[in-house]
Design a protein around this motif. Structure first.
Motif, PDB file in Angstrom:
ATOM      1  N   LEU A 115      -3.463 -14.996 -64.573  1.00  0.00           N
ATOM      2  CA  LEU A 115      -4.480 -13.973 -64.310  1.00  0.00           C
ATOM      3  C   LEU A 115      -3.859 -12.727 -63.683  1.00  0.00           C
ATOM      4  O   LEU A 115      -4.152 -11.598 -64.086  1.00  0.00           O
ATOM      5  N   ALA A 116      -2.985 -12.935 -62.695  1.00  0.00           N
ATOM      6  CA  ALA A 116      -2.329 -11.803 -62.036  1.00  0.00           C
ATOM      7  C   ALA A 116      -1.440 -11.040 -63.014  1.00  0.00           C
ATOM      8  O   ALA A 116      -1.393  -9.805 -62.992  1.00  0.00           O
ATOM      9  N   ALA A 117      -0.746 -11.775 -63.876  1.00  0.00           N
ATOM     10  CA  ALA A 117       0.124 -11.132 -64.866  1.00  0.00           C
ATOM     11  C   ALA A 117      -0.692 -10.287 -65.830  1.00  0.00           C
ATOM     12  O   ALA A 117      -0.262  -9.197 -66.245  1.00  0.00           O
ATOM     13  N   TRP A 118      -1.864 -10.771 -66.209  1.00  0.00           N
ATOM     14  CA  TRP A 118      -2.745 -10.021 -67.111  1.00  0.00           C
ATOM     15  C   TRP A 118      -3.154  -8.691 -66.486  1.00  0.00           C
ATOM     16  O   TRP A 118      -3.041  -7.634 -67.106  1.00  0.00           O
ATOM     17  N   VAL A 119      -3.624  -8.742 -65.230  1.00  0.00           N
ATOM     18  CA  VAL A 119      -4.061  -7.517 -64.547  1.00  0.00           C
ATOM     19  C   VAL A 119      -2.893  -6.555 -64.354  1.00  0.00           C
ATOM     20  O   VAL A 119      -3.001  -5.352 -64.626  1.00  0.00           O
ATOM     21  N   LEU A 120      -1.769  -7.082 -63.902  1.00  0.00           N
ATOM     22  CA  LEU A 120      -0.596  -6.233 -63.671  1.00  0.00           C
ATOM     23  C   LEU A 120      -0.046  -5.663 -64.974  1.00  0.00           C
ATOM     24  O   LEU A 120       0.446  -4.522 -65.002  1.00  0.00           O
ATOM     25  N   ALA A 121      -0.131  -6.425 -66.055  1.00  0.00           N
ATOM     26  CA  ALA A 121       0.369  -5.945 -67.346  1.00  0.00           C
ATOM     27  C   ALA A 121      -0.420  -4.724 -67.802  1.00  0.00           C
ATOM     28  O   ALA A 121       0.159  -3.723 -68.247  1.00  0.00           O
ATOM     29  N   ILE A 122      -1.737  -4.799 -67.704  1.00  0.00           N
ATOM     30  CA  ILE A 122      -2.568  -3.654 -68.085  1.00  0.00           C
ATOM     31  C   ILE A 122      -2.213  -2.445 -67.225  1.00  0.00           C
ATOM     32  O   ILE A 122      -2.054  -1.325 -67.718  1.00  0.00           O
ATOM     33  N   PHE A 123      -2.063  -2.685 -65.922  1.00  0.00           N
ATOM     34  CA  PHE A 123      -1.760  -1.595 -64.990  1.00  0.00           C
ATOM     35  C   PHE A 123      -0.395  -0.984 -65.266  1.00  0.00           C
ATOM     36  O   PHE A 123      -0.257   0.244 -65.388  1.00  0.00           O
ATOM     37  N   PHE A 124       0.638  -1.825 -65.394  1.00  0.00           N
ATOM     38  CA  PHE A 124       1.992  -1.322 -65.588  1.00  0.00           C
ATOM     39  C   PHE A 124       2.159  -0.602 -66.932  1.00  0.00           C
ATOM     40  O   PHE A 124       2.795   0.455 -67.005  1.00  0.00           O
ATOM     41  N   VAL A 125       1.608  -1.183 -67.995  1.00  0.00           N
ATOM     42  CA  VAL A 125       1.724  -0.549 -69.314  1.00  0.00           C
ATOM     43  C   VAL A 125       0.981   0.781 -69.323  1.00  0.00           C
ATOM     44  O   VAL A 125       1.476   1.781 -69.860  1.00  0.00           O
ATOM     45  N   ALA A 126      -0.200   0.805 -68.709  1.00  0.00           N
ATOM     46  CA  ALA A 126      -0.984   2.045 -68.661  1.00  0.00           C
ATOM     47  C   ALA A 126      -0.236   3.131 -67.882  1.00  0.00           C
ATOM     48  O   ALA A 126      -0.159   4.290 -68.325  1.00  0.00           O
ATOM     49  N   ILE A 127       0.331   2.761 -66.739  1.00  0.00           N
ATOM     50  CA  ILE A 127       1.070   3.736 -65.930  1.00  0.00           C
ATOM     51  C   ILE A 127       2.289   4.259 -66.685  1.00  0.00           C
ATOM     52  O   ILE A 127       2.572   5.471 -66.681  1.00  0.00           O
ATOM     53  N   SER A 128       3.013   3.357 -67.352  1.00  0.00           N
ATOM     54  CA  SER A 128       4.206   3.794 -68.088  1.00  0.00           C
ATOM     55  C   SER A 128       3.821   4.738 -69.228  1.00  0.00           C
ATOM     56  O   SER A 128       4.538   5.717 -69.506  1.00  0.00           O
ATOM     57  N   ARG A 129       2.680   4.466 -69.877  1.00  0.00           N
ATOM     58  CA  ARG A 129       2.215   5.354 -70.951  1.00  0.00           C
ATOM     59  C   ARG A 129       1.853   6.733 -70.399  1.00  0.00           C
ATOM     60  O   ARG A 129       2.126   7.757 -71.029  1.00  0.00           O
ATOM     61  N   LEU A 130       1.239   6.774 -69.239  1.00  0.00           N
ATOM     62  CA  LEU A 130       0.892   8.051 -68.620  1.00  0.00           C
ATOM     63  C   LEU A 130       2.144   8.846 -68.263  1.00  0.00           C
ATOM     64  O   LEU A 130       2.185  10.074 -68.427  1.00  0.00           O
ATOM     65  N   VAL A 131       3.160   8.146 -67.794  1.00  0.00           N
ATOM     66  CA  VAL A 131       4.432   8.815 -67.460  1.00  0.00           C
ATOM     67  C   VAL A 131       5.072   9.382 -68.721  1.00  0.00           C
ATOM     68  O   VAL A 131       5.541  10.531 -68.731  1.00  0.00           O
ATOM     69  N   VAL A 132       5.098   8.597 -69.793  1.00  0.00           N
ATOM     70  CA  VAL A 132       5.684   9.058 -71.057  1.00  0.00           C
ATOM     71  C   VAL A 132       4.902  10.250 -71.595  1.00  0.00           C
ATOM     72  O   VAL A 132       5.489  11.235 -72.058  1.00  0.00           O
ATOM     73  N   ARG A 133       3.586  10.182 -71.532  1.00  0.00           N
ATOM     74  CA  ARG A 133       2.758  11.310 -71.991  1.00  0.00           C
ATOM     75  C   ARG A 133       3.042  12.562 -71.164  1.00  0.00           C
ATOM     76  O   ARG A 133       3.103  13.666 -71.694  1.00  0.00           O
ATOM     77  N   GLY A 134       3.188  12.374 -69.853  1.00  0.00           N
ATOM     78  CA  GLY A 134       3.484  13.518 -68.992  1.00  0.00           C
ATOM     79  C   GLY A 134       4.817  14.159 -69.344  1.00  0.00           C
ATOM     80  O   GLY A 134       4.939  15.392 -69.387  1.00  0.00           O
ATOM     81  N   LEU A 135       5.819  13.328 -69.607  1.00  0.00           N
ATOM     82  CA  LEU A 135       7.133  13.844 -70.004  1.00  0.00           C
ATOM     83  C   LEU A 135       7.051  14.563 -71.344  1.00  0.00           C
ATOM     84  O   LEU A 135       7.620  15.649 -71.522  1.00  0.00           O
ATOM     85  N   GLN A 136       6.323  13.962 -72.282  1.00  0.00           N
ATOM     86  CA  GLN A 136       6.182  14.569 -73.603  1.00  0.00           C
ATOM     87  C   GLN A 136       5.460  15.906 -73.516  1.00  0.00           C
ATOM     88  O   GLN A 136       5.830  16.878 -74.184  1.00  0.00           O
ATOM     89  N   ARG A 137       4.440  15.964 -72.672  1.00  0.00           N
ATOM     90  CA  ARG A 137       3.696  17.214 -72.499  1.00  0.00           C
ATOM     91  C   ARG A 137       4.575  18.298 -71.878  1.00  0.00           C
ATOM     92  O   ARG A 137       4.507  19.467 -72.261  1.00  0.00           O
TER      93      ARG A 137
END
Length: 217
Positions: A115-137
């Protein structure tokens, strides 16, 4: 597809994999944290090495689920859409793991970790995507990865497109030339620009353009 877009798309795979592994390891250490062990003591024996050997193939399958959800497409989507896909696809991947861990003890005995891995996975993947989008922008603002376009048309539609692309650099489009109509002279100019690698795309913004003009594109 621009080379920079391809690089960003390919980079997402290892970034997501690292995010998933970080989420799994984080969940592992959370379970053995004194706070949680005081609430519910650990009654199973699970070493990190054994756990990681289980988690890594699961993370690879998780990546496949993300791919099926279209999260490695070169087409840009709204950030809300991307985050929703991350949550839904991660939940789908986790549902399978929950089914296995609930009805079987073949993986490991702690559903808390899952359960913890599921919640953290969504959080970590989402944060990494936001960082990549910010760099791309940021790179788009510097002109890296921008789609250079030619607009054909002399009307409100063409003007709106040019204004929109000029004001919203995050869209990744820059108008390098505008032609009022499409004819042989314009066709030759566009071909020369293409040969010199000065344009990437052509936008036909004239809704009244005749069928021949559309076919010529």
């Amino acid at each position: 597809m621009k080379r920079s877009e391809l690089i960003f798309t390919l980079t997402l795979v290892p970034i997501d994999l690292l995010s998933l592994l970080a989420a799994a390891i984080g969940a592992f250490y959370l379970r053995f944290h004194p706070y949680f062990t005081s609430i519910r003591p650990v009654i199973f024996d699970l070493r990190l090495e054994t756990y990681f050997s289980i988690v890594f193939p699961i993370a690879c399958v998780w990546i496949l689920v993300l791919a099926v959800a279209g999260l490695y497409s070169s087409r840009r989507v709204a950030i809300a859409t991307e985050l929703t896909r991350i949550a839904l696809s991660s939940s789908s991947a986790m549902a399978l793991i929950f089914a296995v861990t609930f009805f079987s003890r073949t993986l490991f005995e702690s559903r808390f970790i899952a359960l913890a891995a599921w919640v953290l996975a969504i959080f970590f993947v989402a944060i990494s995507r936001l960082v990549v989008r910010g760099l791309q922008r940021s790179l788009l603002k510097l002109g890296v990865g921008v789609h250079r376009i030619v607009v054909i048309g002399d009307n409100s539609t063409a003007s709106s497109l040019i204004t929109e692309f000029g004001n919203k650099t995050r869209l990744g489009f820059r108008v390098v030339e505008q032609f009022k109509i499409f004819n042989k002279d314009v066709e030759e100019q566009i071909k020369k620009m293409k040969d010199k690698d000065k344009i990437d795309e052509i936008v036909l913004a004239d809704p009244e353009a005749n069928k021949k003009t559309t076919v010529d594109f």
